[in-house]
Scaffold this active site. Structure first.
Site, PDB file in Angstrom:
ATOM      1  N   ASP A 222       0.834  -1.205   0.000  1.00  0.00           N
ATOM      2  CA  ASP A 222       0.000   0.000   0.000  1.00  0.00           C
ATOM      3  C   ASP A 222       0.870   1.258   0.000  1.00  0.00           C
ATOM      4  O   ASP A 222       1.975   1.252   0.558  1.00  0.00           O
ATOM      5  CB  ASP A 222      -0.900  -0.025   1.250  1.00  0.00           C
ATOM      6  CG  ASP A 222      -2.034   0.981   1.147  1.00  0.00           C
ATOM      7  OD1 ASP A 222      -2.274   1.523   0.056  1.00  0.00           O
ATOM      8  OD2 ASP A 222      -2.683   1.232   2.179  1.00  0.00           O
TER       9      ASP A 222
ATOM     10  N   ASN B 247     -10.365  -3.190  -6.630  1.00  0.00           N
ATOM     11  CA  ASN B 247      -9.596  -2.162  -7.351  1.00  0.00           C
ATOM     12  C   ASN B 247     -10.257  -1.744  -8.672  1.00  0.00           C
ATOM     13  O   ASN B 247      -9.900  -0.715  -9.249  1.00  0.00           O
ATOM     14  CB  ASN B 247      -8.151  -2.620  -7.619  1.00  0.00           C
ATOM     15  CG  ASN B 247      -7.248  -2.559  -6.402  1.00  0.00           C
ATOM     16  OD1 ASN B 247      -6.270  -3.295  -6.300  1.00  0.00           O
ATOM     17  ND2 ASN B 247      -7.555  -1.686  -5.448  1.00  0.00           N
TER      18      ASN B 247
HETATM   19  C1  FPP Z   1      -1.487   0.454  -3.408  1.00  0.00           C
HETATM   20  O1  FPP Z   1      -1.182   1.770  -3.645  1.00  0.00           O
HETATM   21  C2  FPP Z   1      -1.089  -0.441  -4.441  1.00  0.00           C
HETATM   22  C3  FPP Z   1      -1.887  -1.022  -5.383  1.00  0.00           C
HETATM   23  C4  FPP Z   1      -3.301  -0.700  -5.632  1.00  0.00           C
HETATM   24  C5  FPP Z   1      -1.434  -2.045  -6.242  1.00  0.00           C
HETATM   25  C6  FPP Z   1      -0.049  -2.544  -6.014  1.00  0.00           C
HETATM   26  C7  FPP Z   1       0.554  -2.607  -7.316  1.00  0.00           C
HETATM   27  C8  FPP Z   1       1.860  -2.529  -7.601  1.00  0.00           C
HETATM   28  C9  FPP Z   1       2.951  -2.480  -6.594  1.00  0.00           C
HETATM   29  C10 FPP Z   1       2.263  -2.489  -9.011  1.00  0.00           C
HETATM   30  C11 FPP Z   1       1.817  -3.653  -9.813  1.00  0.00           C
HETATM   31  C12 FPP Z   1       2.343  -4.945  -9.300  1.00  0.00           C
HETATM   32  C13 FPP Z   1       2.907  -5.891 -10.047  1.00  0.00           C
HETATM   33  C14 FPP Z   1       3.262  -7.217  -9.404  1.00  0.00           C
HETATM   34  C15 FPP Z   1       3.217  -5.725 -11.470  1.00  0.00           C
HETATM   35  P1  FPP Z   1      -2.370   2.818  -3.602  1.00  0.00           P
HETATM   36  O2  FPP Z   1      -2.583   3.282  -5.004  1.00  0.00           O
HETATM   37  O3  FPP Z   1      -3.552   2.231  -2.915  1.00  0.00           O
HETATM   38  O4  FPP Z   1      -1.710   3.925  -2.720  1.00  0.00           O
HETATM   39  P2  FPP Z   1      -2.474   5.019  -1.853  1.00  0.00           P
HETATM   40  O5  FPP Z   1      -3.303   4.277  -0.850  1.00  0.00           O
HETATM   41  O6  FPP Z   1      -1.329   5.766  -1.233  1.00  0.00           O
HETATM   42  O7  FPP Z   1      -3.274   5.861  -2.795  1.00  0.00           O
END
Ligand code: FPP
Length: 227
Positions: A16, A64
């Site tokens: 996250d 998501n």
């Molecule tokens: C959370 O950050 C992360 C995600 C929704 C997805 C995680 C994805 C990756 C690390 C990249 C893709 C992965 C692979 C294996 C190719 P957020 O957007 O929820 O952050 P925030 O809560 O700070 O807005």
């Protein structure tokens, strides 16, 4: 007293904080996700030097899909690029890819890429499990329905039909970026897992942070309901 014997076989991470990492720097969210992929890459590389059997990463949840379409597109593009660029490294480093979640309903080209990646890495011994289009409640419902077709529905029969049935029991669940919740991730599997919530934003999470988490785990006393 039951202890962990110090060693975590299976570690899972809720990655996250990509968005907040980018926002803090005045950058678009996609840059945060891109940096997040780099953090994944470094962590997978470090698996060769760690004594864990399985690392499970929450890459895309069934919730998501509620994000704006352009962000979903960015995440899918990153996924495609990541598989394409890192698959040879997985094979070379003895990594076995496993996908959990309802991944077969992703875009057909991604499904094809993943099937190819699963076949190419089938002989690897260190498991990288990636949760894609994953929701734990949905997984449990699917497992219970499958168990019901075969006989009595019990905790064991449900567990045997979970996407993770062939993985070691979950020992340690880490969430980055300060939120203290599970967000529909590995709810069943986390029954006796240790939890670790860290403030680090996912793009800043390094293999060194995972080692620190494993050291923290090694000091915990686990009782599994006993005393
Ligand atoms: C959370 O950050 C992360 C995600 C929704 C997805 C995680 C994805 C990756 C690390 C990249 C893709 C992965 C692979 C294996 C190719 P957020 O957007 O929820 O952050 P925030 O809560 O700070 O807005």
């Amino acid at each position: 007293m039951t202890t962990s014997n110090g060693r975590a076989r299976h570690v899972a991470i809720i990655m996250d904080g990509n968005g907040r990492w980018a926002k803090q720097r005045g950058l678009p969210r996609v840059i945060g996700h891109r940096k997040g992929v780099e953090a994944v890459r470094e962590l997978v590389r470090s698996l060769a030097n760690l004594d864990i059997e399985c690392l499970t990463l929450y890459a895309f949840s069934s919730e998501n899909w509620k994000r704006p379409e352009d962000e979903i597109d960015d995440l899918m593009t990153l996924m495609r690029r990541f598989i394409r660029s890192d698959l040879p490294e997985f094979v070379a480093n003895d990594v076995r890819l496993k996908i959990i979640g309802d991944w077969r309903s992703l875009a057909p080209d991604i499904v094809d890429m993943l099937e190819d990646a699963l076949a190419q890495t089938a002989k690897g011994s260190r498991i990288l499990a990636v949760a894609l289009n994953y929701g734990s409640q949905q997984e449990i419902a699917r497992a219970a329905a499958a168990a019901a077709t075969k006989g009595p529905v019990t905790a064991d029969s449900i567990a045997a039909h979970l996407d993770t049935a062939d993985l070691p029991p979950l020992d340690l669940l880490i969430r980055t970026s300060g939120e203290v919740r599970l967000s529909n991730f590995l709810l069943w599997q986390a029954a006796y897992a240790e939890m670790l919530f860290v403030e680090t934003r996912w793009p800043d999470f390094t293999p060194r942070d995972l080692i620190t988490a494993l050291d923290n785990f090694a000091k915990r006393e686990r009782r599994f309901g006993g005393r």
